[in-house]
Design an enzyme around this catalytic site. Structure first.
Site, mmCIF file in Angstrom:
data_model
loop_
_atom_site.group_PDB
_atom_site.id
_atom_site.type_symbol
_atom_site.label_atom_id
_atom_site.label_comp_id
_atom_site.label_asym_id
_atom_site.label_seq_id
_atom_site.Cartn_x
_atom_site.Cartn_y
_atom_site.Cartn_z
ATOM 1 N N ASP A 34 0.881 -1.165 0.000
ATOM 2 C CA ASP A 34 0.000 0.000 0.000
ATOM 3 C C ASP A 34 0.917 1.212 0.000
ATOM 4 O O ASP A 34 1.521 1.550 1.017
ATOM 5 C CB ASP A 34 -0.897 -0.012 1.245
ATOM 6 C CG ASP A 34 -1.802 1.213 1.334
ATOM 7 O OD1 ASP A 34 -1.665 2.134 0.491
ATOM 8 O OD2 ASP A 34 -2.642 1.259 2.254
ATOM 9 N N TYR A 75 -8.705 14.301 -8.836
ATOM 10 C CA TYR A 75 -7.622 13.587 -9.525
ATOM 11 C C TYR A 75 -6.649 14.592 -10.136
ATOM 12 O O TYR A 75 -5.424 14.448 -10.005
ATOM 13 C CB TYR A 75 -8.210 12.698 -10.616
ATOM 14 C CG TYR A 75 -7.181 11.953 -11.426
ATOM 15 C CD1 TYR A 75 -6.533 10.835 -10.903
ATOM 16 C CD2 TYR A 75 -6.867 12.353 -12.727
ATOM 17 C CE1 TYR A 75 -5.589 10.143 -11.652
ATOM 18 C CE2 TYR A 75 -5.925 11.663 -13.479
ATOM 19 C CZ TYR A 75 -5.295 10.562 -12.940
ATOM 20 O OH TYR A 75 -4.359 9.881 -13.687
ATOM 21 N N LYS A 101 -2.523 15.261 -9.418
ATOM 22 C CA LYS A 101 -1.513 15.215 -10.473
ATOM 23 C C LYS A 101 -0.807 16.565 -10.627
ATOM 24 O O LYS A 101 0.384 16.620 -10.955
ATOM 25 C CB LYS A 101 -2.137 14.771 -11.795
ATOM 26 C CG LYS A 101 -2.671 13.340 -11.762
ATOM 27 C CD LYS A 101 -1.586 12.345 -11.352
ATOM 28 C CE LYS A 101 -2.081 10.911 -11.333
ATOM 29 N NZ LYS A 101 -1.026 9.939 -10.972
#
Length: 280
Positions: free
Chosen positions: A74, A166, A170
């Site tokens: 993880d 998202y 990024k």
């Protein structure tokens, strides 16, 4: 969660136990898609590939295919990175390349519908997974003058209304790569980000049907993997690489920001500047 002990992050400083370690690469998110293809290519260059993924079975399948080793990971758990360092050093491997490829998307456009657990998970995998990984592996990469490469996205270079969180993660990665790039470069470690458009992988989920209807061109997995491996091997020295359908990967040119009007040239800021509030 309590702050991890220093030895969890910096276990890589202990060095390697063998005199002639085998060149190796680590690939997170290596159970499938881009990660699996990158693992194949790295193995083709003679590197022992350590395939790390939260999907234990998928990681084992990839590792068996490329003649590497697999481990469950993880990436957002800072304590888990100690096992990665132990695996590398304990098996007589020299880390030449690290590909931080693990990532998740939310696909949620509305802030009022944002699920908090999904938000936390996206940040944990997409950002923490890179920060914790670099923190653990830079000493190993430094010993081999290796390269670290992050699978970022065009979402880190533009607005993405259908998944703003998202895109936020990024954008954070692009800032991290550009910020740490010079200091890691001084240590002999290359740091790169590869930014593909929408890629033909399972991450598209239910959006694939609409993209097919629109006949939207998708980036091929082999093209993204090739760009990642070129950076990992030092073949492509670019800091940030864009991958779009139907064209060769190309370095992204960041525009400059407007300067002040002070009557004289603005001085360049140093790489090290003790700004902010720190707790001793």
């Amino acid at each position: 969660m309590e702050a991890p002990d220093e030895h969890v992050y910096l276990a890589g400083r202990r060095g390697r136990p063998t005199m002639n370690p085998r060149p190796a690469a680590l690939v997170t998110g290596g159970a499938g898609g881009i990660g699996r293809e990158a693992a194949r290519r790295l193995a083709g260059h003679g590197l022992h590939v350590v395939v790390a993924d939260i999907d234990r079975h998928g990681a084992q399948t990839t590792a068996a295919e490329v003649g590497g080793t697999a481990m469950p990971l993880d990436v957002g758990d800072p304590y888990a990175w100690r096992s990665v360092v132990d695996h590398i050093t304990g098996n007589g491997l020299a880390l030449n390349a690290a590909l931080f490829n693990a990532g998740v998307a939310l696909g949620e456009a509305e802030v009022l519908d944002l699920d908090l657990a999904s938000y936390r998970r996206a940040w944990s995998v997409n950002v923490d997974g890179v920060v914790f990984g670099l923190r653990a592996l830079v000493p190993l990469l430094e010993a081999e003058r290796g390269h670290a490469v992050v699978t970022a996205s065009l979402a880190g270079l533009t607005a993405v209304p259908f998944d703003p969180v998202y895109a936020m993660t990024k954008h954070a990665i692009i800032g991290l790569v550009r910020g740490y790039g010079p200091t890691l470069g001084n240590r002999g470690v290359g740091l790169h980000a590869v930014c593909p458009g929408l890629v033909d992988t399972a991450m598209l989920g239910a959006a694939r049907e609409e993209l097919d209807r629109l006949e939207f061109p998708l980036v091929r997995v082999p093209d993204v993997a090739a760009a990642l491996v070129d950076c990992a091997l030092g073949t492509d020295p670019s800091e940030v690489v864009v991958v779009q359908p139907g064209r060769a990967p190309l370095p992204y040119q960041f525009p400059g920001v407007p300067g002040g009007r002070t009557g004289k040239a603005m001085p360049a800021l140093p790489d090290l500047l003790p700004i902010g509030t720190r707790r001793d």
